[in-house]
Write a protein that holds these residues in place. Structure first.
Motif, mmCIF file in Angstrom:
data_model
loop_
_atom_site.group_PDB
_atom_site.id
_atom_site.type_symbol
_atom_site.label_atom_id
_atom_site.label_comp_id
_atom_site.label_asym_id
_atom_site.label_seq_id
_atom_site.Cartn_x
_atom_site.Cartn_y
_atom_site.Cartn_z
ATOM 1 N N ASN A 180 3.148 10.337 11.222
ATOM 2 C CA ASN A 180 2.852 9.321 12.389
ATOM 3 C C ASN A 180 1.686 10.074 13.082
ATOM 4 O O ASN A 180 2.081 11.043 14.025
ATOM 5 N N PRO A 181 0.423 9.966 12.824
ATOM 6 C CA PRO A 181 -0.712 10.682 13.560
ATOM 7 C C PRO A 181 -0.505 10.548 15.111
ATOM 8 O O PRO A 181 -1.243 11.427 15.875
ATOM 9 N N GLN A 182 0.044 9.607 15.517
ATOM 10 C CA GLN A 182 -0.028 9.224 17.126
ATOM 11 C C GLN A 182 0.780 10.405 17.819
ATOM 12 O O GLN A 182 0.550 10.720 18.811
ATOM 13 N N LEU A 183 1.705 11.105 16.927
ATOM 14 C CA LEU A 183 2.374 12.387 17.748
ATOM 15 C C LEU A 183 1.463 13.541 17.565
ATOM 16 O O LEU A 183 2.109 14.527 18.367
ATOM 17 N N SER A 184 0.306 13.509 17.071
ATOM 18 C CA SER A 184 -0.675 14.732 17.220
ATOM 19 C C SER A 184 -2.022 14.362 17.769
ATOM 20 O O SER A 184 -2.139 13.256 18.402
ATOM 21 N N ASN A 185 -2.610 15.314 18.146
ATOM 22 C CA ASN A 185 -4.206 15.139 18.851
ATOM 23 C C ASN A 185 -5.212 14.813 17.663
ATOM 24 O O ASN A 185 -6.324 14.644 17.872
ATOM 25 N N GLU A 186 -4.728 14.622 16.318
ATOM 26 C CA GLU A 186 -5.823 14.383 15.355
ATOM 27 C C GLU A 186 -6.675 13.058 15.260
ATOM 28 O O GLU A 186 -7.446 12.838 14.826
ATOM 29 N N ILE A 187 -6.225 12.072 15.924
ATOM 30 C CA ILE A 187 -6.761 10.842 16.015
ATOM 31 C C ILE A 187 -7.686 10.491 17.096
ATOM 32 O O ILE A 187 -8.400 9.626 17.291
ATOM 33 N N GLN A 188 -7.724 11.535 17.887
ATOM 34 C CA GLN A 188 -8.358 11.259 19.408
ATOM 35 C C GLN A 188 -9.964 11.044 19.094
ATOM 36 O O GLN A 188 -10.566 10.620 19.916
ATOM 37 N N PHE A 189 -10.384 11.811 18.158
ATOM 38 C CA PHE A 189 -11.622 11.699 17.761
ATOM 39 C C PHE A 189 -12.357 10.622 17.217
ATOM 40 O O PHE A 189 -13.531 10.618 17.049
ATOM 41 N N ILE A 190 -11.288 9.826 16.462
ATOM 42 C CA ILE A 190 -11.955 8.844 15.877
ATOM 43 C C ILE A 190 -12.716 7.651 16.480
ATOM 44 O O ILE A 190 -13.716 7.404 15.989
ATOM 45 N N PRO A 191 -12.545 7.166 17.849
ATOM 46 C CA PRO A 191 -13.590 6.240 18.329
ATOM 47 C C PRO A 191 -14.866 6.878 18.594
ATOM 48 O O PRO A 191 -15.766 6.007 18.375
ATOM 49 N N THR A 192 -15.036 8.372 18.867
ATOM 50 C CA THR A 192 -16.332 8.884 18.798
ATOM 51 C C THR A 192 -16.803 8.949 17.585
ATOM 52 O O THR A 192 -17.957 8.806 17.388
ATOM 53 N N LEU A 193 -16.056 9.080 16.327
ATOM 54 C CA LEU A 193 -16.571 9.205 15.171
ATOM 55 C C LEU A 193 -17.147 8.032 14.580
ATOM 56 O O LEU A 193 -18.296 7.955 13.947
ATOM 57 N N CYS A 194 -16.576 6.877 15.106
ATOM 58 C CA CYS A 194 -17.043 5.409 14.662
ATOM 59 C C CYS A 194 -18.048 5.056 15.420
ATOM 60 O O CYS A 194 -19.308 4.330 14.791
ATOM 61 N N THR B 102 0.791 -1.307 -0.038
ATOM 62 C CA THR B 102 0.034 -0.079 -0.017
ATOM 63 C C THR B 102 0.668 1.154 -0.024
ATOM 64 O O THR B 102 0.245 2.423 -0.075
ATOM 65 N N LYS B 103 2.023 1.110 0.266
ATOM 66 C CA LYS B 103 2.746 2.428 0.454
ATOM 67 C C LYS B 103 2.646 3.272 1.705
ATOM 68 O O LYS B 103 2.909 4.336 1.600
ATOM 69 N N LEU B 104 2.162 2.716 2.488
ATOM 70 C CA LEU B 104 1.441 3.438 3.592
ATOM 71 C C LEU B 104 2.470 2.972 4.815
ATOM 72 O O LEU B 104 2.964 1.861 5.110
ATOM 73 N N LYS B 105 2.867 4.020 5.808
ATOM 74 C CA LYS B 105 3.762 3.617 7.010
ATOM 75 C C LYS B 105 2.974 3.406 8.033
ATOM 76 O O LYS B 105 3.379 2.687 8.843
ATOM 77 N N TYR B 106 1.716 4.044 8.453
ATOM 78 C CA TYR B 106 0.965 3.668 9.340
ATOM 79 C C TYR B 106 -0.561 3.399 9.108
ATOM 80 O O TYR B 106 -1.146 4.021 8.072
ATOM 81 N N ILE B 107 -1.019 2.515 9.597
ATOM 82 C CA ILE B 107 -2.404 2.062 9.313
ATOM 83 C C ILE B 107 -3.266 2.229 10.661
ATOM 84 O O ILE B 107 -2.756 1.818 11.616
ATOM 85 N N GLY B 108 -4.403 2.568 10.424
ATOM 86 C CA GLY B 108 -5.525 2.795 11.689
ATOM 87 C C GLY B 108 -6.694 1.888 11.591
ATOM 88 O O GLY B 108 -7.072 2.068 10.074
ATOM 89 N N ILE B 109 -7.011 0.915 12.542
ATOM 90 C CA ILE B 109 -8.214 0.201 12.393
ATOM 91 C C ILE B 109 -8.958 0.195 13.448
ATOM 92 O O ILE B 109 -8.534 0.108 14.603
ATOM 93 N N TYR B 110 -10.271 0.658 13.170
ATOM 94 C CA TYR B 110 -11.038 1.070 14.354
ATOM 95 C C TYR B 110 -12.623 0.259 14.195
ATOM 96 O O TYR B 110 -13.031 0.169 13.051
ATOM 97 N N PRO B 111 -13.150 -0.207 15.281
ATOM 98 C CA PRO B 111 -14.351 -0.885 15.083
ATOM 99 C C PRO B 111 -15.532 0.167 14.990
ATOM 100 O O PRO B 111 -15.536 1.188 15.710
ATOM 101 N N ILE B 112 -16.431 -0.142 14.143
ATOM 102 C CA ILE B 112 -17.585 0.564 14.065
ATOM 103 C C ILE B 112 -18.921 -0.129 15.005
ATOM 104 O O ILE B 112 -19.072 -1.211 14.769
ATOM 105 N N ILE B 113 -19.220 0.619 15.816
ATOM 106 C CA ILE B 113 -20.294 -0.024 16.853
ATOM 107 C C ILE B 113 -21.548 0.616 16.833
ATOM 108 O O ILE B 113 -21.561 1.801 16.889
ATOM 109 N N PHE B 114 -22.421 -0.347 17.077
ATOM 110 C CA PHE B 114 -23.812 0.006 17.263
ATOM 111 C C PHE B 114 -24.553 -0.878 18.429
ATOM 112 O O PHE B 114 -24.487 -2.050 18.290
ATOM 113 N N ASN B 115 -24.753 -0.397 19.423
ATOM 114 C CA ASN B 115 -25.337 -1.028 20.583
ATOM 115 C C ASN B 115 -24.484 -1.991 21.057
ATOM 116 O O ASN B 115 -24.973 -3.316 21.165
#
Length: 211
Positions: free
Chosen positions: A96-110, A68-81
């Motif tokens: 590396n997005p872990q070095l910033s705060n840009e990924i903190q909202f992803i679980p809420t987004l999911c 994929t030529k990607l350095k970092y991959i994020g995998i998050y579960p999409i949850i309902f009930n």
């Protein structure tokens, strides 16, 4: 998200389905056949949630991501009930997005995606069910309209829901007159009890022997 790419996959009707993607032609992505039990077992045993270096994943995923030529991959579960109904992927090529705060909202987004996707799937299922009912209704109407004999659809309370023109042809009644009657009104009193008994057995899926 500030990512290089993202993909949303949803599990529905024994398939893993591409729901949304950053690529232009999402329809080019093939469905993955995956029975619900297999999907549930896979996500239950999965432990690499979140964003990781592609080489930090298990060997199978690391090999998949290697092209994929990607350095970092994020995998998050999409949850309902409290049920995982899909997966949210993010990919990063240059940082590396872990070095910033840009990924903190992803679980809420999911979680928000879970509600939105589930509502969408329910509405689609409802549309399909309504279409099936309309198709059946149209087929019944065709059979009624083309039948030579007196044919009708009657509700459980005995009112006529649909009648064909055989009623007018053979009885001379106006169609509206038929609709105004209960089916018990057109059965001879001497035959009414036997007719009701016959129909009750039919409704209970019991065999009926004509005497």
């Amino acid at each position: 998200l500030n990512c290089s790419e993202f993909h949303i996959w949803v599990h529905h009707d024994s398939h893993f389905i591409p729901y949304r993607s950053s690529i232009n032609n999402i329809k080019s992505i093939e469905l993955i056949k995956c029975p619900k039990q297999k999907f549930d077992e896979s996500v239950l045993n999965f432990s690499d949630w979140g964003i990781k270096d592609i080489h930090s994943f298990n060997p199978v995923l690391s090999e998949i991501f290697s092209d994929t030529k990607l350095k970092y991959i994020g995998i998050y579960p999409i949850i309902f009930n409290d049920e995982i109904i899909g997966l949210f992927y993010t990919g990063y090529k240059n940082h590396n997005p872990q070095l910033s705060n840009e990924i903190q909202f992803i679980p809420t987004l999911c979680k928000q995606l879970g509600v939105s996707i589930k509502n969408f799937m329910l509405s689609q299922d409802l549309k399909q069910e309504l279409k099936k009912r309309i198709d059946i209704e149209n087929e019944l109407s065709f059979l009624l309209d083309t039948a030579v004999d007196m044919t009708s659809i009657i509700t459980l309370d005995g009112t006529f829901k649909k009648v064909n023109y055989g009623w007018s042809k053979h009885l001379g009644w106006d169609i509206n007159e038929v609709y105004s009657k209960n089916w018990t009104e057109i059965i001879h009193p001497d035959d009414l009890d036997n007719t009701i008994n016959y129909l009750e057995k039919k409704l209970k899926n019991q065999s009926v022997v004509k005497e």
